[in-house]
Design an enzyme around this catalytic site. Structure first.
Site, PDB file in Angstrom:
ATOM      1  N   SER A 124       0.826  -1.203   0.000  1.00 30.96           N
ATOM      2  CA  SER A 124       0.000   0.000   0.000  1.00 30.96           C
ATOM      3  C   SER A 124       0.862   1.255   0.000  1.00 30.96           C
ATOM      4  O   SER A 124       1.980   1.247   0.541  1.00 30.96           O
ATOM      5  CB  SER A 124      -0.853  -0.037   1.269  1.00 30.96           C
ATOM      6  OG  SER A 124      -1.422   1.212   1.507  1.00 30.96           O
ATOM      7  N   TYR A 149      -2.049  -0.959  10.824  1.00 31.03           N
ATOM      8  CA  TYR A 149      -2.259  -1.546   9.496  1.00 31.03           C
ATOM      9  C   TYR A 149      -1.078  -1.236   8.577  1.00 31.03           C
ATOM     10  O   TYR A 149      -0.527  -2.117   7.922  1.00 31.03           O
ATOM     11  CB  TYR A 149      -3.576  -1.017   8.882  1.00 31.03           C
ATOM     12  CG  TYR A 149      -3.680  -1.289   7.400  1.00 31.03           C
ATOM     13  CD1 TYR A 149      -3.890  -2.583   6.927  1.00 31.03           C
ATOM     14  CD2 TYR A 149      -3.540  -0.259   6.463  1.00 31.03           C
ATOM     15  CE1 TYR A 149      -3.958  -2.844   5.564  1.00 31.03           C
ATOM     16  CE2 TYR A 149      -3.604  -0.506   5.100  1.00 31.03           C
ATOM     17  CZ  TYR A 149      -3.819  -1.801   4.652  1.00 31.03           C
ATOM     18  OH  TYR A 149      -3.867  -2.056   3.308  1.00 31.03           O
ATOM     19  N   LYS A 153       1.968  -3.763   6.643  1.00 30.62           N
ATOM     20  CA  LYS A 153       2.390  -3.797   5.233  1.00 30.62           C
ATOM     21  C   LYS A 153       3.900  -3.571   5.152  1.00 30.62           C
ATOM     22  O   LYS A 153       4.609  -4.253   4.407  1.00 30.62           O
ATOM     23  CB  LYS A 153       1.649  -2.724   4.417  1.00 30.62           C
ATOM     24  CG  LYS A 153       0.165  -2.983   4.267  1.00 30.62           C
ATOM     25  CD  LYS A 153      -0.093  -4.230   3.446  1.00 30.62           C
ATOM     26  CE  LYS A 153      -1.554  -4.600   3.357  1.00 30.62           C
ATOM     27  NZ  LYS A 153      -1.797  -5.936   2.809  1.00 30.62           N
ATOM     28  N   PHE A 178      -2.411   2.612  -4.650  1.00 30.06           N
ATOM     29  CA  PHE A 178      -2.848   3.925  -4.172  1.00 30.06           C
ATOM     30  C   PHE A 178      -4.323   3.781  -3.738  1.00 30.06           C
ATOM     31  O   PHE A 178      -4.595   2.963  -2.885  1.00 30.06           O
ATOM     32  CB  PHE A 178      -2.487   5.011  -5.196  1.00 30.06           C
ATOM     33  CG  PHE A 178      -1.016   5.361  -4.988  1.00 30.06           C
ATOM     34  CD1 PHE A 178      -0.019   4.439  -5.270  1.00 30.06           C
ATOM     35  CD2 PHE A 178      -0.642   6.547  -4.395  1.00 30.06           C
ATOM     36  CE1 PHE A 178       1.324   4.700  -4.982  1.00 30.06           C
ATOM     37  CE2 PHE A 178       0.693   6.826  -4.111  1.00 30.06           C
ATOM     38  CZ  PHE A 178       1.672   5.903  -4.396  1.00 30.06           C
ATOM     39  N   ASP A 295      -4.472  12.288   8.257  1.00 29.99           N
ATOM     40  CA  ASP A 295      -4.621  12.429   6.803  1.00 29.99           C
ATOM     41  C   ASP A 295      -3.577  13.387   6.212  1.00 29.99           C
ATOM     42  O   ASP A 295      -3.278  14.428   6.808  1.00 29.99           O
ATOM     43  CB  ASP A 295      -6.011  13.001   6.454  1.00 29.99           C
ATOM     44  CG  ASP A 295      -7.055  11.915   6.292  1.00 29.99           C
ATOM     45  OD1 ASP A 295      -6.693  10.722   6.347  1.00 29.99           O
ATOM     46  OD2 ASP A 295      -8.234  12.272   6.105  1.00 29.99           O
TER      47      ASP A 295
END
Ligand code: NAD
Ligand code: UFG
Length: 339
Positions: A124, A149, A153, A178, A295
């Site tokens: 990711s 999470y 990855k 993406f 974010d």
């Protein structure tokens, strides 16, 4: 060539299987249905017009996976099984570390035992650190993940890289997705979140059919053209062709290869909402709320390496993705009211 797809009943897995079958590969799939339904397998067979062996199985089960690898003479594995909800990973970190990392180690153990030497992994863009310049290239800095999470990855990438160093005949492609959106153009398969969606596109789609009252837009004061967050939204069917390109690539390559799968272009939250409203011919109730913690303002891929080395690039637009998502969402709505 026979390909084993883990997480084959999931959103991306079902589209990858459709593409592989269309390109003439034999497919075997497994899933434990922790975030999907048996019906997805049936739908994938319908869309493909082809059958494939499917096993309800946890990928943490080394013996079970080894039995499949041997029985079907598997040449290559595409490992998509994993838990993926960012927020849930913060409240249930052990579940995420345990499932995502143990399943990857179990799979590698079974592959080693059965001498299966080709692997494609669902990674990711979340593995990139937040302090990079855009666009993100495969050389951009990784780490500093903001949630468990993302770390799973990051850690799985490291585990596969170390495994590959120890086994010179083992080849792995790490695909950094993406923002996958959209559905199959038939409207038969798509994303089917079990709970209230975390991601933008399923949230828009469920608001459009009245399942959710209103979309919250997380911030309109970012340093972007319209103030809302910008992401690289890639149609899930393009993502699927990217996997098929990676399978071809593994025929001639060894070691670890990393590719971004994105479009190279960013779209804002408001642009995606507007495209969906146009596709559906209705207005989405929406309100601006505070930024969501963690974010980024902007995130998009450099796609040069994938173009050059995989000979792959995304072809579909966000308008295609909105039209396909709308078709899928309406079909789901119809099914749920008529069953
Ligand atoms: P999904 O939840 O729809 O599919 C994952 C599937 O794996 C589910 O069907 C689930 O039941 C299954 N699964 C989970 N743990 C398992 C286990 N131990 N054994 C067997 N099956 C198991 O998610 P998706 O969007 O299709 O994502 C597929 C992969 O791509 C995941 O690894 C995800 O982390 C990764 N990814 C997804 C996105 C995204 O935005 N959708 C972005 C980047 C990476
Ligand atoms: N957003 C909203 N309202 C919502 C949901 C999202 O305004 O209800 C905004 C976000 O603030 C962001 C954009 O829409 O600006 C996209 O958000 P998503 O949650 O859909 O996607 P993210 O970019 O945050 O993350 C997703 C996956 C990660 C993955 C990453 C890169 O959730 O797992 O893409 O692939 F790592």
């Amino acid at each position: 060539m026979t390909i084993f797809v883990t997480g084959g009943a999931g959103y991306i897995g079902s589209h990858v299987i459709v593409e592989l079958l269309a390109q003439g590969y034999d497919v075997v799939a497994a899933d434990n249905f922790s975030n999907s339904k048996q019906e997805a397998v049936w739908r994938t067979r319908q869309v493909s017009g082809a059958d494939f062996p499917f096993y309800e199985m946890d990928i943490c089960d080394v013996d079970g996976v080894a039995t499949i690898l041997t029985a079907h003479e598997i040449d290559c594995v595409i490992h998509l099984a994993g838990l993926k909800a960012v927020g849930e990973s913060v409240s249930k970190p052990l579940e995420y570390y345990s499932n995502n990392i143990v399943s990857t180690i179990s799979l590698l153990t079974a592959m080693e035992e059965c001498a299966v030497r080709k692997l494609i992994f669902s990674s990711s863009a979340t593995v990139y650190s937040g302090d990079n310049e855009m666009p993100l290239s495969e050389e951009s800095r990784t780490g500093n993940c903001t949630n468990p999470y993302g770390w799973t990855k990051f850690m799985c990438e490291q585990i596969m890289t170390d495994f590959s160093k120890a086994h010179k005949d083992f080849s792995v492609v790490l695909l950094r997705y993406f923002n996958p959106i959209g559905a199959h153009s038939s409207g038969m398969i798509g994303e089917d979140p079990q709970d209230i969606p975390n991601n933008l596109m399923p949230y828009i789609a469920q608001t459009a059919v009245g399942q959710l009252p209103s979309l919250s837009i997380f911030g309109d004061d970012y340093d972007t053209p319209d103030g809302t967050g910008v992401r690289d939204y890639i149609h899930v069917s393009d993502l699927a062709t990217g996997h098929a390109a990676a399978v071809d690539y593994l025929d001639t390559q060894s070691g670890v290869s990393i590719f971004n799968l994105g479009t190279g272009k960013g779209a804002s939250v408001l642009e995606l909402v507007t495209a969906f409203e146009k596709a559906a011919g209705l207005k989405i109730p929406k309100k601006i709320v505070a930024r969501r913690p963690g974010d980024l303002a902007v995130c998009y891929a450099s796609t040069e390496k994938a173009k050059r080395e995989l000979g792959w690039e995304a072809k579909k637009t966000i308008e295609d993705a909105c039209a396909d998502t709308w078709r899928w969402q309406q079909n789901k709505q119809r099914d749920s009211t008529h069953v």
